[in-house]
Scaffold this motif. Structure first.
Motif, PDB file in Angstrom:
ATOM      1  N   LEU A 137      -6.452   3.029   4.713  1.00 41.78           N
ATOM      2  CA  LEU A 137      -5.153   2.973   5.384  1.00 41.78           C
ATOM      3  C   LEU A 137      -5.299   3.207   6.890  1.00 41.78           C
ATOM      4  O   LEU A 137      -4.644   2.541   7.701  1.00 41.78           O
ATOM      5  CB  LEU A 137      -4.214   4.017   4.784  1.00 41.78           C
ATOM      6  CG  LEU A 137      -3.675   3.710   3.379  1.00 41.78           C
ATOM      7  CD1 LEU A 137      -3.056   4.961   2.769  1.00 41.78           C
ATOM      8  CD2 LEU A 137      -2.655   2.576   3.430  1.00 41.78           C
ATOM      9  N   LEU A 155       1.792   1.960   7.463  1.00 40.48           N
ATOM     10  CA  LEU A 155       0.442   2.379   7.090  1.00 40.48           C
ATOM     11  C   LEU A 155       0.179   3.834   7.478  1.00 40.48           C
ATOM     12  O   LEU A 155      -0.455   4.582   6.725  1.00 40.48           O
ATOM     13  CB  LEU A 155      -0.592   1.457   7.735  1.00 40.48           C
ATOM     14  CG  LEU A 155      -0.644   0.045   7.173  1.00 40.48           C
ATOM     15  CD1 LEU A 155      -1.419  -0.891   8.089  1.00 40.48           C
ATOM     16  CD2 LEU A 155      -1.260   0.028   5.764  1.00 40.48           C
ATOM     17  N   THR A 207       0.889   4.082  -2.894  1.00 37.56           N
ATOM     18  CA  THR A 207       0.763   5.510  -2.559  1.00 37.56           C
ATOM     19  C   THR A 207       1.862   6.323  -3.226  1.00 37.56           C
ATOM     20  O   THR A 207       1.608   7.368  -3.834  1.00 37.56           O
ATOM     21  CB  THR A 207       0.829   5.709  -1.029  1.00 37.56           C
ATOM     22  OG1 THR A 207      -0.322   5.110  -0.426  1.00 37.56           O
ATOM     23  CG2 THR A 207       0.866   7.184  -0.673  1.00 37.56           C
ATOM     24  N   TYR A 255      -8.754   5.748  -0.173  1.00 38.00           N
ATOM     25  CA  TYR A 255      -7.496   5.081   0.170  1.00 38.00           C
ATOM     26  C   TYR A 255      -7.045   5.493   1.566  1.00 38.00           C
ATOM     27  O   TYR A 255      -6.581   4.670   2.363  1.00 38.00           O
ATOM     28  CB  TYR A 255      -6.466   5.471  -0.885  1.00 38.00           C
ATOM     29  CG  TYR A 255      -5.294   4.544  -1.042  1.00 38.00           C
ATOM     30  CD1 TYR A 255      -5.445   3.163  -1.050  1.00 38.00           C
ATOM     31  CD2 TYR A 255      -4.012   5.062  -1.222  1.00 38.00           C
ATOM     32  CE1 TYR A 255      -4.348   2.319  -1.213  1.00 38.00           C
ATOM     33  CE2 TYR A 255      -2.915   4.228  -1.393  1.00 38.00           C
ATOM     34  CZ  TYR A 255      -3.092   2.858  -1.379  1.00 38.00           C
ATOM     35  OH  TYR A 255      -2.016   2.032  -1.538  1.00 38.00           O
ATOM     36  N   LEU A 292       0.824  -1.209   0.000  1.00 32.94           N
ATOM     37  CA  LEU A 292       0.000   0.000   0.000  1.00 32.94           C
ATOM     38  C   LEU A 292       0.860   1.262   0.000  1.00 32.94           C
ATOM     39  O   LEU A 292       0.499   2.267  -0.625  1.00 32.94           O
ATOM     40  CB  LEU A 292      -0.948  -0.012   1.197  1.00 32.94           C
ATOM     41  CG  LEU A 292      -2.036  -1.094   1.167  1.00 32.94           C
ATOM     42  CD1 LEU A 292      -2.864  -1.060   2.439  1.00 32.94           C
ATOM     43  CD2 LEU A 292      -2.939  -0.925  -0.051  1.00 32.94           C
TER      44      LEU A 292
END
Length: 320
Positions: free
Chosen positions: A42, A61, A16, A38, A12
């Motif tokens: 997260l 995260l 990003t 998103y 993730l």
């Protein structure tokens, strides 16, 4: 469990970073469009990781969430265009009807509530255009052409100029409508440019959307600099990007305009009124001598897009 969460967190974070630095690749551009969703995901996963004791995953995260959150924060902290000095007011409404017969009663009510002077449509089918024009007979001045990526514009006020600009390529869209809406003859006009570029659903459409929006932003900048316009301009349409996309900032700067739809909290003009469940794809940008009185998000009127409106104040005093 901790290893799985760490792997997901790393993926993730990479996605990003890709949405920030590789937005020229269409997949990352789509991810950037959903940056608000998103961010929420997260935050949720970060909470799960923290509860599970996966500190490394939680830290990764949180880092990804902060990067996405920065884009959202920059937008919501923007100041809406100030109300300029000037007696002339004009109300502009835009609606993507999604190639459906719109709910004309709902749209009519919104138009009357917002005291709309100029009403623009995209994705209006040729067969539906007569019914729409018949429902708005008090908008006698028309310009543009029906079509999936074209604009039809109706106006209560006279139009001194109406031009359809076409891109010199073979993409799915490529028309931008330019009109001059006049209050007191040609000496008191505001320019409007309207467009609906292709959605970035594949590499070709992504490239074409970017070319189309860049060309229109450049056109708006040139028109705004004309002595007869002098910053009295609005650029409207379904731009098929959100305020979280890099192209939003780049083309807003190129055009020299300001976002009239800025609100104190993220908003949506597509699918859902709730920002987390929708996307802010429809925009109204305004020039230096075009101030904002109030902006509105209206009904869907059978579409998957909401109608949008901006009530504008125009400064017709000459620049000193």
């Amino acid at each position: 469990m901790k290893k799985i969460l760490s792997g997901i967190a790393c993926l993730l974070l990479l996605l990003t970073l890709g949405s920030v630095f590789l937005e020229s690749i269409w997949v990352f551009d789509l991810i950037a469009s959903g940056r608000l969703q998103y961010l929420v995901a997260l935050a949720g996963l970060g909470l799960v990781a923290a509860i599970s004791g996966a500190r490394a995953a939680a830290l990764i995260l949180v880092t990804a969430a902060l990067i996405n959150g920065w884009f959202v924060a920059v937008y919501v902290l923007k100041t809406p265009p100030a109300l300029v000095e000037g007696e002339q007011r004009i109300s502009v409404t835009f609606h993507n009807v999604k190639q459906l017969v719109p709910d004309l009663a709902a749209l009519r009510n919104f138009v009357e509530t917002t005291e709309t002077d100029v009403l623009a449509f995209t994705e209006l089918r040729a067969g539906d255009a007569p019914a729409v024009r018949a429902a708005f007979t008090d908008f006698p001045h028309t310009a543009g052409e029906p079509g999936e990526y074209s604009i039809v514009l109706l106006s209560r006020l006279p139009l001194s100029t109406a031009r359809v600009h076409r891109l010199d390529d073979d993409g799915p869209s490529g028309t931008t409508l330019e009109v001059r809406v006049c209050a007191e003859g040609d000496a008191r006009c505001i320019a409007l440019v309207a467009l609906h570029p292709a959605p970035p659903f594949n590499p070709g459409y992504h490239t074409h959307r970017n070319i189309h929006v860049w060309a229109t932003a450049n056109l708006a900048s040139r028109i705004a600099a004309e002595p007869s316009i002098d910053g009295r301009i609005a650029m409207i349409g379904d731009f098929n990007f959100t305020p979280w996309n890099v192209i939003y900032k780049e083309t807003l700067v190129l055009s020299g305009l300001r976002d009239a739809m800025v609100q104190t909290w993220p908003h949506s003009t597509f699918h859902s009124r709730t920002a987390v469940a929708g996307l802010a794809l429809d925009h109204i940008w305004v020039g230096e001598k075009t101030g904002l009185v109030q902006s509105h998000i209206g009904p869907k009127a059978r579409s998957d897009h909401f109608a949008i409106n901006a009530q504008l104040a125009i400064d017709f005093e000459p620049t000193r």
